[in-house]
Design a protein around this motif. Structure first.
Motif, PDB file in Angstrom:
ATOM      1  N   ASP A  73      44.326  37.499  39.936  1.00  0.00           N
ATOM      2  CA  ASP A  73      44.826  36.775  41.107  1.00  0.00           C
ATOM      3  C   ASP A  73      43.735  36.435  42.125  1.00  0.00           C
ATOM      4  O   ASP A  73      43.851  35.454  42.847  1.00  0.00           O
ATOM      5  CB  ASP A  73      45.917  37.583  41.812  1.00  0.00           C
ATOM      6  CG  ASP A  73      47.195  37.659  40.992  1.00  0.00           C
ATOM      7  OD1 ASP A  73      47.363  36.846  40.061  1.00  0.00           O
ATOM      8  OD2 ASP A  73      48.015  38.548  41.285  1.00  0.00           O
ATOM      9  N   GLU A  74      42.676  37.253  42.188  1.00  0.00           N
ATOM     10  CA  GLU A  74      41.651  37.050  43.213  1.00  0.00           C
ATOM     11  C   GLU A  74      40.302  36.596  42.692  1.00  0.00           C
ATOM     12  O   GLU A  74      39.500  36.058  43.449  1.00  0.00           O
ATOM     13  CB  GLU A  74      41.460  38.345  44.001  1.00  0.00           C
ATOM     14  CG  GLU A  74      42.716  38.742  44.737  1.00  0.00           C
ATOM     15  CD  GLU A  74      42.432  39.480  46.014  1.00  0.00           C
ATOM     16  OE1 GLU A  74      41.322  39.351  46.539  1.00  0.00           O
ATOM     17  OE2 GLU A  74      43.341  40.168  46.475  1.00  0.00           O
ATOM     18  N   LEU A  75      40.019  36.818  41.390  1.00  0.00           N
ATOM     19  CA  LEU A  75      38.678  36.580  40.859  1.00  0.00           C
ATOM     20  C   LEU A  75      38.702  35.748  39.583  1.00  0.00           C
ATOM     21  O   LEU A  75      39.690  35.749  38.849  1.00  0.00           O
ATOM     22  CB  LEU A  75      38.003  37.920  40.538  1.00  0.00           C
ATOM     23  CG  LEU A  75      37.878  38.929  41.666  1.00  0.00           C
ATOM     24  CD1 LEU A  75      37.357  40.255  41.136  1.00  0.00           C
ATOM     25  CD2 LEU A  75      36.978  38.398  42.772  1.00  0.00           C
ATOM     26  N   VAL A  76      37.574  35.087  39.335  1.00  0.00           N
ATOM     27  CA  VAL A  76      37.370  34.323  38.111  1.00  0.00           C
ATOM     28  C   VAL A  76      35.979  34.672  37.593  1.00  0.00           C
ATOM     29  O   VAL A  76      35.023  34.751  38.365  1.00  0.00           O
ATOM     30  CB  VAL A  76      37.473  32.803  38.382  1.00  0.00           C
ATOM     31  CG1 VAL A  76      37.118  31.993  37.146  1.00  0.00           C
ATOM     32  CG2 VAL A  76      38.855  32.440  38.884  1.00  0.00           C
ATOM     33  N   CYS A  77      35.855  34.860  36.279  1.00  0.00           N
ATOM     34  CA  CYS A  77      34.575  35.161  35.651  1.00  0.00           C
ATOM     35  C   CYS A  77      34.273  34.103  34.590  1.00  0.00           C
ATOM     36  O   CYS A  77      35.133  33.771  33.779  1.00  0.00           O
ATOM     37  CB  CYS A  77      34.607  36.551  35.022  1.00  0.00           C
ATOM     38  SG  CYS A  77      33.083  36.989  34.164  1.00  0.00           S
ATOM     39  N   LEU A 112      29.131  35.239  35.799  1.00  0.00           N
ATOM     40  CA  LEU A 112      29.319  35.179  37.242  1.00  0.00           C
ATOM     41  C   LEU A 112      30.761  35.556  37.549  1.00  0.00           C
ATOM     42  O   LEU A 112      31.683  35.066  36.900  1.00  0.00           O
ATOM     43  CB  LEU A 112      29.042  33.768  37.768  1.00  0.00           C
ATOM     44  CG  LEU A 112      27.634  33.227  37.540  1.00  0.00           C
ATOM     45  CD1 LEU A 112      27.534  31.785  38.035  1.00  0.00           C
ATOM     46  CD2 LEU A 112      26.602  34.103  38.216  1.00  0.00           C
ATOM     47  N   VAL A 113      30.931  36.424  38.524  1.00  0.00           N
ATOM     48  CA  VAL A 113      32.259  36.799  39.006  1.00  0.00           C
ATOM     49  C   VAL A 113      32.375  36.236  40.410  1.00  0.00           C
ATOM     50  O   VAL A 113      31.553  36.562  41.279  1.00  0.00           O
ATOM     51  CB  VAL A 113      32.454  38.330  39.008  1.00  0.00           C
ATOM     52  CG1 VAL A 113      33.823  38.686  39.577  1.00  0.00           C
ATOM     53  CG2 VAL A 113      32.277  38.908  37.603  1.00  0.00           C
ATOM     54  N   VAL A 114      33.360  35.375  40.634  1.00  0.00           N
ATOM     55  CA  VAL A 114      33.520  34.716  41.932  1.00  0.00           C
ATOM     56  C   VAL A 114      34.937  34.905  42.458  1.00  0.00           C
ATOM     57  O   VAL A 114      35.897  34.911  41.688  1.00  0.00           O
ATOM     58  CB  VAL A 114      33.188  33.204  41.863  1.00  0.00           C
ATOM     59  CG1 VAL A 114      31.781  32.971  41.343  1.00  0.00           C
ATOM     60  CG2 VAL A 114      34.181  32.449  41.029  1.00  0.00           C
ATOM     61  N   PRO A 115      35.072  35.056  43.768  1.00  0.00           N
ATOM     62  CA  PRO A 115      36.422  35.094  44.345  1.00  0.00           C
ATOM     63  C   PRO A 115      37.037  33.697  44.344  1.00  0.00           C
ATOM     64  O   PRO A 115      36.327  32.698  44.451  1.00  0.00           O
ATOM     65  CB  PRO A 115      36.193  35.596  45.773  1.00  0.00           C
ATOM     66  CG  PRO A 115      34.761  35.356  46.063  1.00  0.00           C
ATOM     67  CD  PRO A 115      34.033  35.281  44.762  1.00  0.00           C
ATOM     68  N   GLN A 167      36.200  45.126  43.468  1.00  0.00           N
ATOM     69  CA  GLN A 167      36.945  44.420  42.419  1.00  0.00           C
ATOM     70  C   GLN A 167      35.996  43.552  41.589  1.00  0.00           C
ATOM     71  O   GLN A 167      36.136  43.470  40.365  1.00  0.00           O
ATOM     72  CB  GLN A 167      38.016  43.519  43.033  1.00  0.00           C
ATOM     73  CG  GLN A 167      39.244  44.233  43.532  1.00  0.00           C
ATOM     74  CD  GLN A 167      40.199  43.221  44.150  1.00  0.00           C
ATOM     75  OE1 GLN A 167      40.094  42.896  45.330  1.00  0.00           O
ATOM     76  NE2 GLN A 167      41.105  42.718  43.332  1.00  0.00           N
ATOM     77  N   MET A 168      35.043  42.900  42.248  1.00  0.00           N
ATOM     78  CA  MET A 168      34.073  42.063  41.545  1.00  0.00           C
ATOM     79  C   MET A 168      33.247  42.916  40.585  1.00  0.00           C
ATOM     80  O   MET A 168      33.026  42.542  39.427  1.00  0.00           O
ATOM     81  CB  MET A 168      33.172  41.332  42.541  1.00  0.00           C
ATOM     82  CG  MET A 168      33.902  40.290  43.376  1.00  0.00           C
ATOM     83  SD  MET A 168      32.889  39.566  44.688  1.00  0.00           S
ATOM     84  CE  MET A 168      31.931  38.382  43.722  1.00  0.00           C
ATOM     85  N   LYS A 169      32.810  44.077  41.058  1.00  0.00           N
ATOM     86  CA  LYS A 169      32.025  44.984  40.221  1.00  0.00           C
ATOM     87  C   LYS A 169      32.858  45.438  39.024  1.00  0.00           C
ATOM     88  O   LYS A 169      32.368  45.461  37.888  1.00  0.00           O
ATOM     89  CB  LYS A 169      31.570  46.186  41.047  1.00  0.00           C
ATOM     90  CG  LYS A 169      30.769  47.195  40.267  1.00  0.00           C
ATOM     91  CD  LYS A 169      30.360  48.361  41.147  1.00  0.00           C
ATOM     92  CE  LYS A 169      29.638  49.427  40.340  1.00  0.00           C
ATOM     93  NZ  LYS A 169      29.250  50.588  41.187  1.00  0.00           N
ATOM     94  N   GLU A 170      34.102  45.775  39.255  1.00  0.00           N
ATOM     95  CA  GLU A 170      34.975  46.241  38.173  1.00  0.00           C
ATOM     96  C   GLU A 170      35.198  45.135  37.144  1.00  0.00           C
ATOM     97  O   GLU A 170      35.192  45.383  35.936  1.00  0.00           O
ATOM     98  CB  GLU A 170      36.308  46.732  38.739  1.00  0.00           C
ATOM     99  CG  GLU A 170      37.241  47.317  37.704  1.00  0.00           C
ATOM    100  CD  GLU A 170      36.622  48.453  36.877  1.00  0.00           C
ATOM    101  OE1 GLU A 170      36.924  48.532  35.665  1.00  0.00           O
ATOM    102  OE2 GLU A 170      35.844  49.258  37.424  1.00  0.00           O
ATOM    103  N   MET A 171      35.388  43.900  37.592  1.00  0.00           N
ATOM    104  CA  MET A 171      35.560  42.799  36.645  1.00  0.00           C
ATOM    105  C   MET A 171      34.262  42.599  35.849  1.00  0.00           C
ATOM    106  O   MET A 171      34.305  42.324  34.652  1.00  0.00           O
ATOM    107  CB  MET A 171      35.967  41.495  37.326  1.00  0.00           C
ATOM    108  CG  MET A 171      36.177  40.363  36.317  1.00  0.00           C
ATOM    109  SD  MET A 171      36.824  38.839  37.023  1.00  0.00           S
ATOM    110  CE  MET A 171      38.588  39.225  37.048  1.00  0.00           C
TER     111      MET A 171
END
Length: 148
Positions: A30-34, A47-50, A70-74
């Motif tokens: 819901d919050e991030l895209v990789c 790349l992990v971006v909000p 959350q970015m680190k976890e993704m």
């Protein structure tokens, strides 16, 4: 995440998160895209971006700690999905301004770090002047409330 950070139609990464620009999405929530970096610095470079537009790591405040975590976890999850088991041989972090090519917060996830060439090491390695690890960003946010 603050609702004031709506997607910016002129931002490349906002266009990717809203599917206005096509790219292969590796992982999303819901919050991030990789997605893969278009100019990879390692065999695996994501790349992990909000989804919401945030400028860069120097605009982060204490309130963004959950987002960065959350970015680190993704980032960890996408590495695990790609059979990267040695999480000690990974570089995860952000470029410091003015060395950020896209003005939208994005976490670089690179592996294996031990196979990065000298050009990649100058951009993402431990001695890089313009790359800060995700753990260092989290430490600064937790202790100082901002990234310096």
């Amino acid at each position: 995440m603050s609702s004031s950070h709506i997607p910016d139609g002129d931002c490349l990464f906002c266009c990717i998160t809203t599917k206005e620009k096509e790219t292969e999405i590796i992982l999303t929530d819901d919050e991030l895209v990789c997605f893969r970096d278009s100019k990879p610095g390692a065999r695996h470079h994501f790349l992990v971006v909000p989804r919401s537009h945030l400028g860069n790591c120097s605009t982060l405040q204490r309130e963004h700690i959950p987002l960065v975590e959350q970015m680190k976890e993704m980032g960890r999850k996408v590495l695990e999905n790609n059979k990267i088991s040695d999480l000690q041989d990974v570089r995860m972090g952000f470029h410091l301004p003015p060395f950020s090519s896209v003005p939208h917060l994005h976490l670089h996830v690179l592996a294996p770090a031990s196979e990065m060439n000298s050009r990649s090491l100058s951009r993402y390695g431990p001695q890089s002047y313009w790359f800060i690890t995700v753990d260092n960003v989290l430490h600064q946010l937790k202790t100082q409330g901002k990234v310096k």
